[in-house]
Design an enzyme around this catalytic site. Structure first.
Site, PDB file in Angstrom:
ATOM      1  CG  ASP A   1      -8.370   4.439  -0.099  1.00 26.70           C
ATOM      2  OD1 ASP A   1      -8.208   3.207   0.024  1.00 26.70           O
ATOM      3  OD2 ASP A   1      -7.639   5.275   0.441  1.00 26.70           O
TER       4      ASP A   1
ATOM      5  CG  ASP B   1      -1.956   1.040   1.280  1.00 31.37           C
ATOM      6  OD1 ASP B   1      -2.305   1.556   0.205  1.00 31.37           O
ATOM      7  OD2 ASP B   1      -2.443   1.370   2.391  1.00 31.37           O
TER       8      ASP B   1
ATOM      9  CD  GLU C   1      -0.147   5.644  -3.764  1.00 33.32           C
ATOM     10  OE1 GLU C   1       0.334   5.847  -2.642  1.00 33.32           O
ATOM     11  OE2 GLU C   1      -0.890   4.690  -4.028  1.00 33.32           O
TER      12      GLU C   1
HETATM   13  O1  MIG Z   1      -3.990   6.133   4.632  1.00 34.89           O
HETATM   14  O2  MIG Z   1      -3.841   0.955   5.720  1.00 34.89           O
HETATM   15  O3  MIG Z   1      -5.956   2.125   0.257  1.00 34.89           O
HETATM   16  O4  MIG Z   1      -6.966  -0.065   1.644  1.00 34.89           O
HETATM   17  O5  MIG Z   1      -7.054   0.116   4.446  1.00 34.89           O
HETATM   18  C1  MIG Z   1      -4.783   5.005   4.412  1.00 34.89           C
HETATM   19  C2  MIG Z   1      -5.026   1.676   5.802  1.00 34.89           C
HETATM   20  C3  MIG Z   1      -3.915   3.796   4.260  1.00 34.89           C
HETATM   21  C4  MIG Z   1      -5.041   3.003   2.279  1.00 34.89           C
HETATM   22  C5  MIG Z   1      -5.491   1.786   1.544  1.00 34.89           C
HETATM   23  C6  MIG Z   1      -6.562   1.084   2.328  1.00 34.89           C
HETATM   24  C7  MIG Z   1      -6.036   0.725   3.696  1.00 34.89           C
HETATM   25  C8  MIG Z   1      -5.568   1.990   4.405  1.00 34.89           C
HETATM   26  N1  MIG Z   1      -4.549   2.669   3.605  1.00 34.89           N
END
Ligand code: MIG
Length: 823
Positions: free
Chosen positions: A497, A417, A420
């Site tokens: 998201d 995650d 980017e």
């Molecule tokens: O700032 O890890 O897209 O699936 O649950 C949010 C918490 C960070 C973004 C991800 C989402 C995940 C969440 N993350």
């Protein structure tokens, strides 16, 4: 500004030379260089380097480029020829040719020869700028449209792909930016999102070709919006590396793109099963309760995802002892219930003396730096946080080594995650584009502006390398939020998201289809919606729509209402259970599609445009999808709706709603109305198709299906079906079976042809055939019966051939065809 010398040709010289990737043709003038090569059959590469004299050393030779997109084992390119024809240079490669006007610099790419010659691409102008000398460190010194290319956009041409985008399948009329962005929430108009793939399939009069611009730099493309007949590319980098890919079918373009950038590896079977996730499951006990919740209600489940609360103080590669006292023991416990754990990994590393990950990163010089040369410090979940520089191979190797932590605990899947990369704020505040690092941050010798989009590729490459090293006998499942072209070699993408709204349910289909057309065949969206509170009806419809997502994960944000399948009363639970069971029944087919994707790049969930590009109604349809060429899924995507309009492309289509009923049969090339009460998913099976299905199960085990049923919709001349089987994980070979039915007069011969081996296991096979009419005689089956127009055959073990003799004169295929049910 570009300088053109009055009266002098823009391109005065050319030569055939030997480049780093094989033969190339270099054409240059006083300032600009164009280098053409033929990396693969039907693919022409044109590196456009305006103002090269001011921008490069070694003019007119261009330095070798390291691509994040291309597969590392790309063979050397084919020879090309270059000749002068009047004011043009004609360059002929392997299947495509390029004509450059030496006076204006305009060029076009053609396919075929003589009568059948077609122009694929017309570039009427391209230009660039020399680097500016301004020394200031502010973002302004970056010219975001430093290099430009304007291509002709003929009337009626559709532009598919471009990575992860909102909006309809055809991006004509949109202005798109390539800059991976953590945006929360996104809307039906938001651009850019997390993934940048500068690749489009252009469909014009049913013929397709592709354009891929291999630049990780921040780019923009204006798809006939600013000018109705131009596609305008603009890069903040000094050159444009353009690949033109021949068709003629969209599938050919996709295959050539994957030949160039790589195919996705085969996922393990379990990753195709149902998955439950939530940001907010904190402890092993929370996950135990989730698994129990599924098992108590006979809901299939194969994996649970473990979000950021598993970490100790958001320190990557740690587990909170309080929340998970014994991770390996819990992995085993869940495994005994048929459930895998998929933990999240974020790139940000917490700055903390004595924390080994941080210490190693700092010592090894693995971190992104500021323009001034200090280690860049920001804030993400860990605070303060620093960022490994995944654009450098040695950092990828280091990070890969870290995966031992999870591999040793028995973890087989990982969820990357925030890559980017997302950064909430910076210690030395600077202007950034979105919540990320500043343009001028340093990645070795490169700026962030140049490599931002490719950051996630290195991170996920490390995951794949890590599991390959520490768990060589399994197929790792790696999910990523961000990515650049080529990401499919390392990971698959979920669409980030989304929200628990009907519009996002509908949006998931063109988004996933667009990712599929961008070389990412296993993409999916969070079922139920991430942000906001879902409702029972929305969740039920989402599960139905997701029956053909490449993977099926229910995920929700912290603080939102619970959305496990049983949270909305028994009626909704029953509908969701039926959708999940349908999913599990379809697994033989889905797994076969997954296997095909690893060889053809055709996505699991396909837009109709892929197979019917010449049919405009089909090509623009993005509220439905195909699973293979023969199964069409038309989920209800609107609140309160109990019917929907369905477009059926050419052919004959049998309604096989929920895969539980057979018929009626509709002629294609028209819209039909599907009755779809809450418990119904409209599905249609095309005449000529044999679809392998199995029985529902609490979780997957092996992809050698002990019980196999072929649902067959026979066309007048027969049918064909495919099945890929293996153990569901690991690297042993598999078995590809073709089921072929051939009809000649009254005789229908059904053969099973298998290739490869899948070990010995007992398979009980049955065939359910629609569209035959009365049967007089059957040879080779254990038993048979006809029930409301469907012939059911039970087959002996290891059968090879079944022969049917049909009643003469009956054209069963036409029985019950509803030529125009809406009239
Ligand atoms: O700032 O890890 O897209 O699936 O649950 C949010 C918490 C960070 C973004 C991800 C989402 C995940 C969440 N993350």
């Amino acid at each position: 500004m570009r300088v053109t010398l009055g009266g002098i040709m823009r391109f005065s010289s050319f030569e055939v030379a030997s480049g780093d990737q094989g033969p190339e043709v270099r054409v240059w003038g006083d300032a600009d260089v164009l280098v053409v090569s033929a990396p693969l059959p039907g693919v022409l590469r044109a590196r456009l380097f305006p103002e090269a004299r001011a921008n490069t050393l070694g003019f007119p030779r261009l330095s070798a480029k390291r691509s994040f997109a291309l597969r590392p084992d790309l063979p050397m390119g084919a020879p090309l020829t270059a000749t002068e024809e009047g004011s043009e240079v004609l360059i002929v490669g392997d299947g495509l040719s390029l004509r450059l006007d030496r006076v204006t610099g305009a060029w076009r790419v053609l396919t075929g020869s003589g009568e059948s010659q077609r122009v694929l691409i017309q570039a009427h102008s391209w230009s660039g700028e020399a680097p500016t000398q301004r020394p200031a460190l502010d973002a302004e010194r970056f010219n975001l449209r430093r290099t430009r290319l304007n291509l002709d956009a003929p009337d009626g041409a559709m532009y598919l792909g471009f990575g992860e985008r909102v909006g309809p399948l055809d991006k004509r009329g949109m202005h798109l930016t390539f800059w991976n962005t953590d945006c929360f929430p996104h809307h039906t108009e938001t651009d850019p999102l997390y993934v940048s793939v500068p690749f489009t399939t252009v469909v014009q009069s049913g013929q397709a070709h592709g354009v891929f611009v291999d630049e990780p730099w921040r780019m923009e493309v204006d798809v006939a919006r600013a000018h109705p007949n131009e596609v305008r590319w603009a890069s903040s980098g000094p050159e444009l590396d353009v690949y033109v890919l021949a068709g003629p079918r969209p599938a050919d373009v996709l295959r050539r793109y994957a030949d160039l950038t790589g195919y996705a590896p085969m996922p393990p079977l379990w990753a195709l099963g149902a998955a439950q996730s939530r940001w907010g499951y904190r402890t092993a006990d929370d996950l135990r309760a989730v698994i129990q919740g599924y098992r108590d209600r006979n809901l299939p489940l194969d994996s649970v995802y473990v979000d950021i609360d598993h970490m100790d103080a958001y320190k990557v590669w740690t587990v909170s002892c309080a929340n998970f006292p014994d991770l390996s023991a819990f992995v085993k416990e869940a495994g005994a219930q048929g459930v895998k754990l998929v933990p999240i990994v974020d790139p940000g590393v917490k700055v903390e003396a004595g924390y080994d990950v941080y210490e190693e990163a700092a010592r090894g010089d693995h971190l992104v730096r500021t323009a001034r040369g200090d280690v860049l410090v920001g804030e993400v979940w860990p605070d303060p946080a620093v960022f490994p520089d995944f654009t450098r191979p040695e950092v990828v190797t280091w990070w890969a080594g870290r995966h031992k932590f999870f591999a040793d605990a028995g973890i087989q899947g990982q969820w990357n995650d925030m890559n980017e990369p997302a950064c909430f704020s910076l210690r030395q505040p600077r202007e950034t584009e979105g919540k990320t690092l500043p343009y001028d941050a340093r990645h070795g010798t490169r700026t962030h502006l140049e490599v931002h989009n490719a950051y996630a590729n290195g991170m996920s490459e490390a995951s794949r390398l890590g599991y390959a090293k520490f768990s060589p006998n399994i197929r790792p499942w790696v999910l990523t939020r961000a990515g650049y072209a080529g990401i499919q070699r390392h990971a698959t993408v979920w669409t980030g998201d989304n929200t628990a709204t009907w519009s996002h349910l509908a949006l998931s289909l063109p988004m996933i289809q667009g990712l599929g057309l961008s070389g990412i065949p296993f993409a999916a969206a969070d079922v139920g919606g991430f942000a906001g509170d879902t409702t029972g009806e929305l969740l039920a419809r989402w599960y139905q729509a997701a029956v053909g997502y490449a993977f099926l994960r229910n995920h929700a944000a912290l603080g939102t209402a619970d959305q496990e399948p049983w949270r909305f009363g028994e009626a909704v639970t029953d509908v969701i259970r039926a959708a999940l069971e349908l999913r599990y029944r379809l697994l033989p087919h889905l797994y076969t599609l997954a296997h095909a994707a690893t060889r053809t790049a055709l996505p699991v969930l396909r837009p109709l445009a892929l197979h019917w590009p010449a049919d405009e109604d089909a090509a623009r349809e993005d509220t439905q999808y195909l699973l293979g060429e023969g199964l069409l899924v038309a989920p209800v995507l609107r609140a309160g709706h109990r019917r929907r309009l369905v477009y059926l492309p050419a052919g004959r289509w049998a309604a096989v709603f929920n895969l539980s009923q057979f018929g009626p049969v509709h002629a294609g090339g028209q819209h039909v109305v599907a009755d779809a009460p809450l418990d119904t998913l409209p599905l249609y099976l095309r005449a000529g198709t044999a679809l392998p299905v199995t029985e529902a199960a609490p979780h997957t085990t092996s992809a050698c299906w002990a019980r196999l049923t072929w649902l067959i919709h026979a066309a007048p001349d027969g049918f064909v079906g495919q099945l890929y089987e293996d153990t569901g994980d690991g690297h042993a070979g598999g078995r590809l079976t073709r089921l072929v039915g051939e009809r000649q007069g009254e005789r229908l011969t059904i053969r099973r042809e298998a290739d490869g081996s899948a070990g010995t296991f007992e398979q009980r096979e049955t065939l359910h055939v629609l569209g035959l009419g009365p049967v007089r005689e059957v040879q080779g089956a254990a038993s048979f019966a006809t029930e409301s127009g469907v012939l059911r055959l039970t087959l002996p073990a290891h059968w090879q051939t079944v022969t049917l003799t049909l009643e003469p004169g009956e054209d069963g295929a036409d029985a019950g065809v509803d030529a125009n049910p809406t009239a």
